[in-house]
Design an enzyme around this catalytic site. Sequence first.
Site, PDB file in Angstrom:
ATOM      1  CD1 TRP A 177      -3.864 -72.454  38.525  1.00 40.66           C
ATOM      2  CD2 TRP A 177      -3.405 -71.733  40.588  1.00 40.66           C
ATOM      3  NE1 TRP A 177      -2.726 -71.702  38.456  1.00 40.66           N
ATOM      4  CE2 TRP A 177      -2.415 -71.247  39.711  1.00 40.66           C
ATOM      5  CE3 TRP A 177      -3.317 -71.413  41.935  1.00 40.66           C
ATOM      6  CZ2 TRP A 177      -1.355 -70.445  40.142  1.00 40.66           C
ATOM      7  CZ3 TRP A 177      -2.264 -70.610  42.363  1.00 40.66           C
ATOM      8  CH2 TRP A 177      -1.305 -70.135  41.470  1.00 40.66           C
ATOM      9  CD  GLU A 231       2.425 -75.106  34.398  1.00 45.93           C
ATOM     10  OE1 GLU A 231       2.689 -74.667  33.266  1.00 45.93           O
ATOM     11  OE2 GLU A 231       1.328 -75.600  34.714  1.00 45.93           O
ATOM     12  CD  GLN A 266       2.556 -69.287  37.569  1.00 50.90           C
ATOM     13  OE1 GLN A 266       2.318 -69.745  36.473  1.00 50.90           O
ATOM     14  NE2 GLN A 266       1.618 -68.974  38.421  1.00 50.90           N
TER      15      GLN A 266
END
Lengths: 768, 768
Positions: A355, A483, A596
């Site tokens: 992405w 993640e 993140q």
Amino acid sequence: MGKFADKYFKVCPWEVVEEGFDPEYGRVSESIFSLGNEYMGVRGYFEEGYSGDKLQGSYLNGIYEENITEKSAYKGISNRGTFMVNGVDWLYTRLELDGEELDLARSKISSFKRRLDMKTGVLTREFLWYTKTGKELRVEFSRFLSMITPRLGCQRITLEPVNFSGKIAVKAGLDFSPIHETMQRSLWDCLKQGISDGVTGSLGRTKSSGQMVYAGFKIQSKQPLDYTYVEKDKLNYLGFDIALDKGKGTCFDRTAVVHAEKNTVKNPEKVWSEGSELANLYGAKKYDEVLAENRAYWNDIWNTFDVSIEGDDDNQQGIRYCIFQMHQTYHGEDSDMNIGAKGLTGEAYGGNAFWDTETYCLPFYLFNNPKAARNLLEYRYNTLPQAIERAGDLDCDGACYPIATLDGTESCTLWQHASLQFQPSTAVAYGIRHYVKITGDKAFLYEKGLEMLVQICHFLATRGQWSSRTGKFGYYGVMGPDEFQMMVNNNCYTNFMAKKTFEYTIDVLSETKAVKPEAYAQIQKKLGLDEAELDNWSRMAENMRIPLEEATGIYEQHEGYFDLPHIDIKAIPVTDFPLYHNWSYDRIYRNDMIKQPDVLMFMFLHNQDFSCQSKKVNYEFYEPRCIHESSLSPSVHSVLASELGRHREAFDFFSFATRMDLDNYNRNTREGLHTTSIAAAWVNIVYGFGGMRSDGEMLLFNPSIPAAWKSYSFRVLYRNAVLEVKVMKETIIFKTINSLETKIKIYGKDYSIGGEALEIPVPEEWRG
Amino acid sequence: MGKFADKYFKVCPWEVVEEGFDPEYGRVSESIFSLGNEYMGVRGYFEEGYSGDKLQGSYLNGIYEENITEKSAYKGISNRGTFMVNGVDWLYTRLELDGEELDLARSKISSFKRRLDMKTGVLTREFLWYTKTGKELRVEFSRFLSMITPRLGCQRITLEPVNFSGKIAVKAGLDFSPIHETMQRSLWDCLKQGISDGVTGSLGRTKSSGQMVYAGFKIQSKQPLDYTYVEKDKLNYLGFDIALDKGKGTCFDRTAVVHAEKNTVKNPEKVWSEGSELANLYGAKKYDEVLAENRAYWNDIWNTFDVSIEGDDDNQQGIRYCIFQMHQTYHGEDSDMNIGAKGLTGEAYGGNAFWDTETYCLPFYLFNNPKAARNLLEYRYNTLPQAIERAGDLDCDGACYPIATLDGTESCTLWQHASLQFQPSTAVAYGIRHYVKITGDKAFLYEKGLEMLVQICHFLATRGQWSSRTGKFGYYGVMGPDEFQMMVNNNCYTNFMAKKTFEYTIDVLSETKAVKPEAYAQIQKKLGLDEAELDNWSRMAENMRIPLEEATGIYEQHEGYFDLPHIDIKAIPVTDFPLYHNWSYDRIYRNDMIKQPDVLMFMFLHNQDFSCQSKKVNYEFYEPRCIHESSLSPSVHSVLASELGRHREAFDFFSFATRMDLDNYNRNTREGLHTTSIAAAWVNIVYGFGGMRSDGEMLLFNPSIPAAWKSYSFRVLYRNAVLEVKVMKETIIFKTINSLETKIKIYGKDYSIGGEALEIPVPEEWRG
């Protein structure tokens, strides 16, 4: 952040220079000195052969091998991973003097210097070689890839004997035997080798995927050469002697063609003849002629899109290196190609595109090279059938774009990522919106963009679910871009981006219906879209669950996130990093640490949807919980920190963005460049310090300037106007360099900018 | 429940009978006619060779192969799966008449009958064979495994010519070449073959794990036989002729020894000589002599622990088959063995033992065979070092018992199960508590149980986390026994069982300190246990998060479960089952459907901790959400339904428990028996209809009787007394058959039961 710079390369404004050779640093240098031209890439390895540690990589964009594992008993789990495969060494050279073969791991040398010239794309390496027989020879290798002719690469070898005259034996060949690092073997069969019409050629085919690559070259030399042609397993070469004259430089050139064929059922003989024809044609070009084309190409780039920084040589070199590598990796030549996480510079992430393409790289191209931006979106259109198939594998309608891909199919065999992460699909939708907004290219929207949007909405509508208890629509069992929160319900990012995708698609459909009824009718017919479905999407968007704590204004990253056990990330010993290697897999996923910042990410992408106060409280909450294990994370923090007036923090987060690889901050540059992070560095300057926002109807600028900088300037292409922004300590100058007028907003006020410089003072609060 | 019976086998009280052979049903019959004696097992395959479809399985408890996959880059993910390996065919026989080899896939036969006698454990198969040359021969194969001598198996072949006299050629051998079904190849190397002292022997070694198996046999025949000895790759055999006399039956017997050696570094010659010695010794035993021993063994079992059901022949046969298979699979011979999910009857689940052992099987043995119960717990003690290592892999202290295991190591390579499911550890703790409560064996508790308990608590204390927001202790990123809610926070079952484990361990420690100070001191020293740690455990137990909706009294299976999208499980098309094959993997995990009832499960295990009202509301809430994809789930529902007076529902849930395999309800009996479900059938009768509860200080009984039954009775061993409970329509008779007195509670009142029958009326509300 606990990252430290290796200061190995010389800091120069237009070059990257290595003086003296440190074998320990060999792989890092190979990465840094990688060349690419979108079609192919080659690491900065030693073409004369090197018996020391190396990752001798040569890659072709989209040429891959497959790794097919046991079919899972479970539905929807991909068992076919694809990875960009290390291919032919088309620079293969051997030099032998008095029976001694040159090998920098063994030979005695001095005055080693390697230099990448960002104004031409030429990589040069020179040194003095002392043979055991006492001879002293200056050797220089140069190479570059044509930015004009995708398949073409050039090599020049210059030899200057210092203390002797005589002959040197040369081999110049094509080698399909280099190993693919992660597999520790060559993944090629050599189908055919030969020489005819002065072209030495070789045709390889990958063992599993069956893709083919033809390589062929011509040698050009002023000195007439007497060749011997030799074939050896996967290697074939010309052997010849070069006469050397004491004190005089002699050179010979190779013009090589590397031609990739993805169509696996094509007759190899046909590929051979096509490749041979190209090698004949391009091989006849002169080195200097191709070099002149390259110089002109780069001249054009730098004249139009250079970012200059006064008062910070490190970042000046760094940002130029980033821009240079972006153009090398991708410049929109071919809509069947995309951008791997490491570009064409190494094997990590298997060359797969993520992405990152739409989220980080697309803005760079939008404002520098709209054709490339469009081609990146065309790539998603070309691979729409694969995305539709993938959605079906997941028991959904519409199109689900893969988390990692080379050919449009899902290449990630880890179900938790491939089945739970949907940011690629919403990123494609965001990319279409962004592209159309900036370029005004409605034709693309009607012809292709709309179809993708509708298919993505189909997917989002069928993957989402209604909670009967809350009455809200949302996504269950998902992983956001972060993640470290693996399988959660109603991740804010996923839900917010889905909401925006529905809303934009509905808007576009209604606009299309009004403005282009025939395009609307066509889409309706092709996709069997009815009004009830649109109502459904509206309801889903309207009732989308976006977890928010009203009292504080803090978005909860996902339901239950606030109740997670807290970790003080500053207390994690540095020796525990990277956590994936040192912590039990599940341990990473059960606390409030994030990799993140999902919440900050959607506040960056849809910046103008949120108040400054909202950004402030969320930044303050999430920043201390983020460990930035994604190399894309610091730039987002930096951009928002600038906006929030936290200038010092913004600069700290930026500090290694431009030099991530040049200074090997993540200690893994040896595996290849962090290509998509390179794009983030540009974003960091333009959106962060430049304060540009492109998610609304108008471009906005709120520039600030880091305390350490004297000035900086950048240019962006916006609806044909090339807007230049030069930010100094106290004032900013805006103008368009091609005299077109464009309307923008600066510090909240509307301006029309044209060829005449407009000078505006930097408000106190924006001085860094 | 949507399950249907195949009515294939004849319903007889003491036998399982197949009349006529249906090749389509061949694998199911092989499973049903499996024999076992804990040490080894053999499916009911045709020993004379069969070219039709089959799963020719012969297994040894604890003898496994390894499947080592690529090492994960992530920590704590096991890459070594172990599976019970298909081994030697020690029944290998070939019969040849007039050059025609008997093969039920090709030969012409009639009057086929196969019969398993549950009073002796003998499997007999007989039929008439018509050769192409017009001969007619009655053939009968019998086999059984000695329940007294673990390594010993017997085979008898009886031949009776109907219309001729003459000779038949026989081969009787040992074959290591049968394929392991899931690997489609034999996983054995044959190290040595030979014949000496009348023993034909063969020694095999598994290819990866290096475990060894020796097989040897003697042939016993009244007729003197003239042998030829032949070796062929992994097969060796004796060839001989048998003289046949028209109208007269002739038989010959084989007594075979199969000797397993798990120690992989042992010299194969040593294994050979040990095996040969045993084969010499046991091989000399007569078939009828060993058969008599078996008959006596089974006689004893049935006399003591038969469950009889009057008025329901299906369930009568079914429950006896269950009891028979339980004793075949495990009877406590060896504490290095455990109980695979399919016993020794097939390859599914790789022979691995799960938490089923302590949760479902242990109660059966506790009340039938306490030595076996103790040995199952000894197995966990023997494998404590592996559990400690596993906890370390997961970055925790103490001991984490594997989700699936053969040798004590984690054999599950799916991280989501191996790293997130902790019910095996709390099940071991529960098993220790249960065992000590029922048997009063405190010596085991002090010597071994306590050490396991403390190590499990260490694990639970380090795997759990405190939520700073709620101030509660709990488990994040877990999967409960219900595998349809994959990665959740604060699963009720996990947390409740952890709480009980802490509490019981603290109680035991304080009791030990008082009663056995030297044992306490030893544990304290060995495990470095201090008071602060115990305080910690107390605090964790006290503050354990058990999600409960106060208003309704419904436990929330995990945090957020109530907000999940609802699925009407009755609306799922039957063709979608099994869901794992037909639904995208992730789709199963994002709604309120459950595979098995975690909340009801802990209410079953700690039954007396919960009020009837609490059980009622939770049963009513969870029952409609459960699809029972675990074969263990219906029994738990049945037991609670009985308690709640939902007698009809209790019987419906029970209806296929005893005949799960006999009627092939799950359509996968061909893969092997559902051995651990077989235990649940017994639990269902004794705890469900019998209403026994064993989780308190005293045994309780609240018997009910299904409407369809005239009466039923069962016996349980409780602190040396054998208590018989016979439940009739209107009254129940309690007595101990060995005259010992025991105190129990019946319908809430205390009684002392002795040799004299106590008759109690069944209250109206307990009549089904």
